[in-house]
Write an enzyme that holds these catalytic residues in place. Sequence first.
Site, mmCIF file in Angstrom:
data_model
loop_
_atom_site.group_PDB
_atom_site.id
_atom_site.type_symbol
_atom_site.label_atom_id
_atom_site.label_comp_id
_atom_site.label_asym_id
_atom_site.label_seq_id
_atom_site.Cartn_x
_atom_site.Cartn_y
_atom_site.Cartn_z
ATOM 1 N N HIS A 88 0.822 -1.220 0.000
ATOM 2 C CA HIS A 88 0.000 0.000 0.000
ATOM 3 C C HIS A 88 0.851 1.261 0.000
ATOM 4 O O HIS A 88 0.361 2.341 0.314
ATOM 5 C CB HIS A 88 -0.957 -0.008 1.198
ATOM 6 C CG HIS A 88 -1.929 -1.149 1.129
ATOM 7 N ND1 HIS A 88 -2.587 -1.627 2.251
ATOM 8 C CD2 HIS A 88 -2.343 -1.925 0.100
ATOM 9 C CE1 HIS A 88 -3.374 -2.626 1.894
ATOM 10 N NE2 HIS A 88 -3.233 -2.836 0.596
ATOM 11 N N GLY B 182 -1.455 -9.391 12.543
ATOM 12 C CA GLY B 182 -2.021 -8.075 12.830
ATOM 13 C C GLY B 182 -2.798 -7.465 11.696
ATOM 14 O O GLY B 182 -2.689 -6.261 11.441
HETATM 15 N N1 APR Z 1 -1.132 -7.188 18.150
HETATM 16 C C1 APR Z 1 -1.645 -7.978 17.174
HETATM 17 N N2 APR Z 1 -2.745 -7.655 16.450
HETATM 18 C C2 APR Z 1 -3.353 -6.493 16.760
HETATM 19 C C3 APR Z 1 -2.890 -5.621 17.775
HETATM 20 C C4 APR Z 1 -1.725 -6.011 18.483
HETATM 21 N N3 APR Z 1 -1.209 -5.247 19.457
HETATM 22 N N4 APR Z 1 -3.729 -4.538 17.827
HETATM 23 C C5 APR Z 1 -4.669 -4.740 16.880
HETATM 24 N N5 APR Z 1 -4.449 -5.911 16.254
HETATM 25 C C6 APR Z 1 -5.193 -6.516 15.150
HETATM 26 C C7 APR Z 1 -6.674 -6.253 15.169
HETATM 27 O O1 APR Z 1 -7.323 -7.317 15.861
HETATM 28 C C8 APR Z 1 -7.009 -6.287 13.674
HETATM 29 O O2 APR Z 1 -7.250 -7.620 13.273
HETATM 30 O O3 APR Z 1 -4.696 -5.899 13.968
HETATM 31 C C9 APR Z 1 -5.726 -5.827 12.991
HETATM 32 C C10 APR Z 1 -5.804 -4.407 12.489
HETATM 33 O O4 APR Z 1 -6.777 -4.371 11.471
HETATM 34 P P1 APR Z 1 -6.942 -3.036 10.608
HETATM 35 O O5 APR Z 1 -6.958 -1.867 11.526
HETATM 36 O O6 APR Z 1 -8.067 -3.282 9.654
HETATM 37 O O7 APR Z 1 -5.550 -2.945 9.790
HETATM 38 P P2 APR Z 1 -5.153 -3.713 8.479
HETATM 39 O O8 APR Z 1 -5.722 -5.097 8.459
HETATM 40 O O9 APR Z 1 -3.691 -3.562 8.324
HETATM 41 O O10 APR Z 1 -5.884 -2.815 7.345
HETATM 42 C C11 APR Z 1 -5.631 -3.202 6.013
HETATM 43 O O11 APR Z 1 -6.876 -1.297 5.240
HETATM 44 O O12 APR Z 1 -7.419 0.874 5.565
HETATM 45 C C12 APR Z 1 -6.673 0.030 4.778
HETATM 46 O O13 APR Z 1 -4.707 0.515 3.612
HETATM 47 C C13 APR Z 1 -5.211 0.340 4.903
HETATM 48 O O14 APR Z 1 -3.365 -1.206 4.959
HETATM 49 C C14 APR Z 1 -4.629 -0.921 5.529
HETATM 50 C C15 APR Z 1 -5.645 -1.974 5.152
#
Ligand code: APR
Length: 235
Positions: free
Chosen positions: A107, A175
């Site tokens: 991204h 994550g």
């Molecule tokens: N350790 C492990 N996992 C964690 C922690 C932690 N300390 N804190 C949160 N999480 C998990 C949450 O349970 C969730 O499943 O990390 C995940 C975060 O999810 P999102 O916020 O949706 O992030 P992500 O999956 O990276 O989003 C994907 O969406 O908005 C777009 O481009 C953006 O790259 C991003 C994409």
Amino acid sequence: MRILVLTGAGVSADSGLATFRGVDGLWEGHAIEEVASPHGWRRNPRLVWRFYQLRRAALGGVEPNAAHRALAELERACAQHGVEFRLVTQNVDNLHERAGSQAVHMHGELEWLRCERCGTRVRDLERLDPEMFVPCAACGAERLRPDIVWFGELVPRSEELAQWAEKCTHFVAIGTSGLVYPAAGLIEIARSEGAHTIVQSLDEPANLRHVDAFRPGRACEAVPALCRELAALLP
Ligand code: APR
């Protein structure tokens, strides 16, 4: 043995960077299309620029955590054993690199800016004023854009990443909520090709299946142990 790791915002949460969909999610206060879409950039470039300048500036105040360091250590162990290791991240922060990893950023990266007129890319974490655009030194365009893949834009190298998912023997998702494609589809490709699939996250991701080994918890605690287990499997 070929290991493919995909990380999401959860791996950087323990470094203090907000995730996107958590209770203090980055998107709160901002509709996604307002700050992470070409439409939003055209409609209100100042708002989008401020949003990204604040995130770029935040990089200077955070450090890699134990999860980033464990992944970099596993990468080194794989290199010593001649085992293919690839790290792909949805994150746009630079914490994997600062921990010593090579990462493919699906991204984009906050460290980079791009000119929409001439295509020039510059690496810059110096000019961080949220109110000042950065002009293009090559063609004189009045403002560079964040080199981020916005919603509705093509993810670079997605074909190549799908091939890596096809060929890996161990797929590890860390994550990520498993909601955004094509990233969320990589585990499905790996699973269908018979790879071992391991999922580490605080909450169950949307694309978790019963066949996946799920490791609930915080990445800074669970990932070092997981990396030690994988290192012990190296031939
Ligand atoms: N350790 C492990 N996992 C964690 C922690 C932690 N300390 N804190 C949160 N999480 C998990 C949450 O349970 C969730 O499943 O990390 C995940 C975060 O999810 P999102 O916020 O949706 O992030 P992500 O999956 O990276 O989003 C994907 O969406 O908005 C777009 O481009 C953006 O790259 C991003 C994409």
